[in-house]
Design a protein around this motif. Structure first.
Motif, mmCIF file in Angstrom:
data_model
loop_
_atom_site.group_PDB
_atom_site.id
_atom_site.type_symbol
_atom_site.label_atom_id
_atom_site.label_comp_id
_atom_site.label_asym_id
_atom_site.label_seq_id
_atom_site.Cartn_x
_atom_site.Cartn_y
_atom_site.Cartn_z
ATOM 1 N N THR A 144 0.818 -1.218 0.000
ATOM 2 C CA THR A 144 0.000 0.000 0.000
ATOM 3 C C THR A 144 0.851 1.266 0.000
ATOM 4 O O THR A 144 0.419 2.301 -0.518
ATOM 5 C CB THR A 144 -0.952 0.006 1.206
ATOM 6 O OG1 THR A 144 -0.204 -0.107 2.429
ATOM 7 C CG2 THR A 144 -1.933 -1.153 1.118
ATOM 8 N N LEU A 145 2.065 1.191 0.553
ATOM 9 C CA LEU A 145 2.960 2.343 0.485
ATOM 10 C C LEU A 145 3.414 2.576 -0.955
ATOM 11 O O LEU A 145 3.501 3.728 -1.414
ATOM 12 C CB LEU A 145 4.175 2.136 1.394
ATOM 13 C CG LEU A 145 5.075 3.354 1.622
ATOM 14 C CD1 LEU A 145 4.279 4.495 2.247
ATOM 15 C CD2 LEU A 145 6.269 2.988 2.494
ATOM 16 N N ALA A 146 3.674 1.484 -1.675
ATOM 17 C CA ALA A 146 4.015 1.612 -3.093
ATOM 18 C C ALA A 146 2.830 2.177 -3.884
ATOM 19 O O ALA A 146 2.998 3.049 -4.756
ATOM 20 C CB ALA A 146 4.423 0.253 -3.651
ATOM 21 N N THR A 147 1.629 1.703 -3.565
ATOM 22 C CA THR A 147 0.434 2.222 -4.226
ATOM 23 C C THR A 147 0.247 3.704 -3.932
ATOM 24 O O THR A 147 -0.142 4.486 -4.818
ATOM 25 C CB THR A 147 -0.810 1.448 -3.757
ATOM 26 O OG1 THR A 147 -0.632 0.063 -4.016
ATOM 27 C CG2 THR A 147 -2.057 1.931 -4.480
ATOM 28 N N ALA A 148 0.529 4.104 -2.703
ATOM 29 C CA ALA A 148 0.394 5.513 -2.329
ATOM 30 C C ALA A 148 1.324 6.392 -3.155
ATOM 31 O O ALA A 148 0.924 7.461 -3.646
ATOM 32 C CB ALA A 148 0.684 5.685 -0.836
#
Length: 337
Positions: A144-148
């Protein structure tokens, strides 16, 4: 020779026929959210004494309107974290939603079409996060950090790095009231209430607690863990989209930096402060709501006291750190016999 101890025997110093009082300071400390409520009261009292404008109707309404967006994100995050998940892309999903919504409205599309066209991609983003987390076994934080990071770039591309105004469209949602209560707050209360009811009274909510407690055991007990996790991540995406539309209606425009990491950290801090376990298996919507209000009051107090806005991020980060430590200490105490 052995001596048996009567553990339940009354103390010899107690007068005959008298019952011990059940209330104690220790019991008060163990009551749910006592510490959080006390901190909130202290902050409110101190701010009222320092700034007369804090307790005015206008300012209170302003605080509640501002925290409504965070509350919607935090509600979805509470349910997801209870099931042992995490989504650090919700704030960035809000950024993309506001950008897409602003561009659609600015180019003459109807409000109904804009709402649907904004909510669907936001839900898909959450679902994709769930698919990656579930089927690749990569840590939710990393995914989710990569998606953010990806979504932050998408928001800049959609806006072309400039602010986009929507004029008076969606003005009513962001600024009007019903019986003196802002529409945004009504939406936030409905979302929080629905989340609390799901967690307390539905099979889906009980499954979330079971998955967060022990995913392997939950799977062995017949719970469709994969379907539940995908639904949870899709739900966080949908709530991110709703929060984005709420924020857009309140601001009346979308700018680079709207939403993003600062909003995400505030939501995470509120959830953790409220007592939801970072490891899963425990969550409380009431605690989340108190955490959201506390952070909103602190931010407003800093503004009224003319403290630099830079300290707001410092305060959120510090509160998040303290809450995480307190969370772990409480879990360790609870594990003791």
């Amino acid at each position: 020779m052995s001596v048996k101890t009567l553990h339940d025997a009354p103390d010899l110093s107690d007068p005959p026929g008298t019952a011990r009082p059940r209330f104690s300071l220790g019991a008060l400390r163990r009551a749910p959210h006592t510490g959080l409520t006390a901190v909130l009261i202290v902050v409110v009292v101190v701010t009222v004494l320092q700034a007369e404008s804090f307790a005015t109707d206008t300012n209170v309404i302003n605080i509640l309107r501002q925290v409504s967006v965070t509350a919607v994100i935090a509600a979805g995050l509470t349910l997801l974290m209870t099931a042992g998940g995490m989504d650090f892309s919700m704030g960035s999903n809000v950024s993309v939603t506001t950008a897409v919504g602003a561009q659609l409205l600015a180019h003459g599309h109807s409000t109904g079409f804009t709402v649907v066209a904004s909510l669907v991609p936001a839900t898909v983003v959450g679902l994709v996060n769930g698919l990656v987390v579930t089927f690749t076994r990569v840590a939710p934080f990393v995914v989710t950090l990569a998606t953010a990071t990806l979504l932050d770039g998408v928001a800049l591309l959609v806006l072309n790095s400039v602010s986009v105004s929507i004029g008076t469209k969606m003005f009513a949602l962001g600024n009007d009231k019903v019986l003196g209560v802002p529409y945004l707050l009504v939406l936030a209360i409905l979302v929080l209430t629905a989340t609390a009811l799901v967690m307390r009274f539905t099979v889906f909510g009980r499954d979330a607690f079971a998955i967060g407690g022990n995913e392997h055991v939950a799977r062995l007990s017949g719970i469709n863990v994969t379907a539940r996790k995908l639904t949870l991540y899709a739900l966080t995406g949908a709530l991110s989209g709703l929060a984005g539309l709420m924020l857009l209606s309140r601001l009346g425009s979308s700018s680079p930096g709207t939403g993003g990491l600062s909003l995400q950290l505030t939501a995470v801090a509120a959830v953790v402060i409220g007592g939801t376990s970072l490891a899963g298996g425990h969550g409380t919507v009431i605690g989340t709501a108190l955490g959201v209000v506390l952070l909103g009051v602190v931010a407003n107090a800093l503004n009224l006291l003319q403290v630099s806005s830079n300290y707001q991020q410092v305060s959120v980060g510090g509160v998040l750190l303290l809450a995480a430590v307190a969370n772990e200490l409480h879990k360790a105490r609870s594990a003791r016999p």
